[in-house]
Design a protein around this motif. Structure first.
Motif, mmCIF file in Angstrom:
data_model
loop_
_atom_site.group_PDB
_atom_site.id
_atom_site.type_symbol
_atom_site.label_atom_id
_atom_site.label_comp_id
_atom_site.label_asym_id
_atom_site.label_seq_id
_atom_site.Cartn_x
_atom_site.Cartn_y
_atom_site.Cartn_z
ATOM 1 N N LEU A 27 0.885 -1.219 -0.017
ATOM 2 C CA LEU A 27 0.050 -0.033 -0.103
ATOM 3 C C LEU A 27 0.733 1.354 0.048
ATOM 4 C CD1 LEU A 27 -2.749 -0.957 2.459
ATOM 5 C CD2 LEU A 27 -3.024 -0.335 0.010
ATOM 6 N N TYR A 28 1.906 1.304 0.821
ATOM 7 C CA TYR A 28 2.782 2.503 0.669
ATOM 8 C C TYR A 28 3.555 2.692 -0.512
ATOM 9 C CZ TYR A 28 6.830 5.208 1.801
ATOM 10 O OH TYR A 28 7.894 6.276 1.772
ATOM 11 N N ALA A 29 3.873 1.591 -1.316
ATOM 12 C CA ALA A 29 4.542 1.711 -2.490
ATOM 13 C C ALA A 29 3.857 2.028 -3.588
ATOM 14 C CB ALA A 29 5.395 0.395 -2.682
ATOM 15 N N PHE A 30 2.629 1.768 -3.399
ATOM 16 C CA PHE A 30 1.539 1.839 -4.716
ATOM 17 C C PHE A 30 0.778 3.111 -4.293
ATOM 18 C CE2 PHE A 30 2.825 -2.394 -5.748
ATOM 19 C CZ PHE A 30 3.239 -2.177 -6.906
ATOM 20 N N TRP A 31 0.816 3.733 -3.303
ATOM 21 C CA TRP A 31 -0.173 4.845 -2.958
ATOM 22 C C TRP A 31 0.109 6.076 -3.918
ATOM 23 C CZ3 TRP A 31 -3.952 3.855 0.245
ATOM 24 C CH2 TRP A 31 -4.816 5.035 0.629
ATOM 25 N N PRO A 32 -0.820 6.594 -4.544
ATOM 26 C CA PRO A 32 -0.658 7.646 -5.591
ATOM 27 C C PRO A 32 0.259 8.827 -4.995
ATOM 28 C CG PRO A 32 -2.969 6.934 -5.691
ATOM 29 C CD PRO A 32 -2.275 6.305 -4.402
ATOM 30 N N ARG A 33 0.130 9.103 -3.873
ATOM 31 C CA ARG A 33 0.836 10.619 -3.346
ATOM 32 C C ARG A 33 2.395 10.208 -3.344
ATOM 33 N NH1 ARG A 33 0.083 11.993 2.696
ATOM 34 N NH2 ARG A 33 1.348 10.487 3.067
ATOM 35 N N ARG A 37 7.795 10.893 -5.513
ATOM 36 C CA ARG A 37 9.060 10.471 -4.470
ATOM 37 C C ARG A 37 9.725 9.366 -5.254
ATOM 38 N NH1 ARG A 37 8.234 9.147 1.369
ATOM 39 N NH2 ARG A 37 6.464 10.868 0.999
ATOM 40 N N PHE A 38 8.853 8.341 -5.707
ATOM 41 C CA PHE A 38 9.657 6.885 -6.189
ATOM 42 C C PHE A 38 10.134 7.634 -7.615
ATOM 43 C CE2 PHE A 38 7.132 4.668 -3.059
ATOM 44 C CZ PHE A 38 8.081 4.578 -2.343
ATOM 45 N N ASP A 39 9.455 8.242 -8.338
ATOM 46 C CA ASP A 39 9.967 8.463 -9.666
ATOM 47 C C ASP A 39 11.205 9.461 -9.686
ATOM 48 O OD1 ASP A 39 8.105 7.114 -11.019
ATOM 49 O OD2 ASP A 39 6.693 8.857 -11.344
ATOM 50 N N ALA A 40 11.284 10.028 -8.614
ATOM 51 C CA ALA A 40 12.652 10.872 -8.659
ATOM 52 C C ALA A 40 13.675 10.208 -8.178
ATOM 53 C CB ALA A 40 12.310 12.047 -7.317
ATOM 54 N N ALA A 41 13.304 9.048 -7.321
ATOM 55 C CA ALA A 41 14.384 8.345 -6.871
ATOM 56 C C ALA A 41 14.857 7.372 -7.733
ATOM 57 C CB ALA A 41 13.982 7.438 -5.581
ATOM 58 N N ALA A 42 14.115 7.030 -8.799
ATOM 59 C CA ALA A 42 14.127 6.030 -10.049
ATOM 60 C C ALA A 42 15.081 6.792 -10.898
ATOM 61 C CB ALA A 42 13.109 5.640 -10.734
ATOM 62 N N HIS A 43 15.143 7.937 -11.085
ATOM 63 C CA HIS A 43 15.806 8.885 -12.039
ATOM 64 C C HIS A 43 17.035 9.411 -11.425
ATOM 65 C CE1 HIS A 43 12.054 8.918 -14.238
ATOM 66 N NE2 HIS A 43 12.431 8.706 -15.365
ATOM 67 N N LEU A 44 17.412 9.336 -10.072
ATOM 68 C CA LEU A 44 18.292 9.659 -9.520
ATOM 69 C C LEU A 44 19.833 9.299 -10.082
ATOM 70 C CD1 LEU A 44 18.900 11.725 -7.233
ATOM 71 C CD2 LEU A 44 19.158 9.815 -5.656
ATOM 72 N N PRO A 45 19.927 7.944 -10.450
ATOM 73 C CA PRO A 45 21.207 7.481 -11.032
ATOM 74 C C PRO A 45 21.634 8.040 -12.426
ATOM 75 C CG PRO A 45 20.079 5.423 -10.056
ATOM 76 C CD PRO A 45 19.046 6.789 -10.253
ATOM 77 N N LEU A 46 20.627 8.723 -13.151
ATOM 78 C CA LEU A 46 20.710 9.136 -14.448
ATOM 79 C C LEU A 46 20.895 10.732 -14.446
ATOM 80 C CD1 LEU A 46 17.423 7.427 -15.987
ATOM 81 C CD2 LEU A 46 20.103 6.525 -15.886
ATOM 82 N N ILE A 47 20.838 11.142 -13.451
ATOM 83 C CA ILE A 47 21.397 12.758 -13.372
ATOM 84 C C ILE A 47 22.985 12.818 -13.371
ATOM 85 C CG2 ILE A 47 21.082 14.679 -11.943
ATOM 86 C CD1 ILE A 47 18.585 13.790 -10.730
ATOM 87 N N GLU A 48 23.455 13.724 -14.409
ATOM 88 C CA GLU A 48 24.703 14.098 -14.352
ATOM 89 C C GLU A 48 25.146 15.117 -13.341
ATOM 90 O OE1 GLU A 48 26.508 14.081 -18.054
ATOM 91 O OE2 GLU A 48 25.069 12.554 -18.790
#
Length: 49
Positions: A27-33, A37-48
């Protein structure tokens, strides 16, 4: 109460406890709010730097 009854109770209560924890994490992982935060964390390794 015999050992078999105590063991069955412990196994059943442990199963229910861990199923509850699993559902809470899902529920925590799939909660829309939390999506941003999870999208930002997923793109963190790609930021130069």
């Amino acid at each position: 109460m015999t050992y078999e009854h105590a063991a069955a109770f412990a196994q059943t209560s442990g199963l229910l406890y861990f199923v509850g924890i699993f559902l809470a994490v899902c529920l925590y992982a799939f909660w829309p709010r939390n999506r941003a935060r999870f999208d930002a964390a997923a793109h963190l390794p790609l930021i130069e730097d």
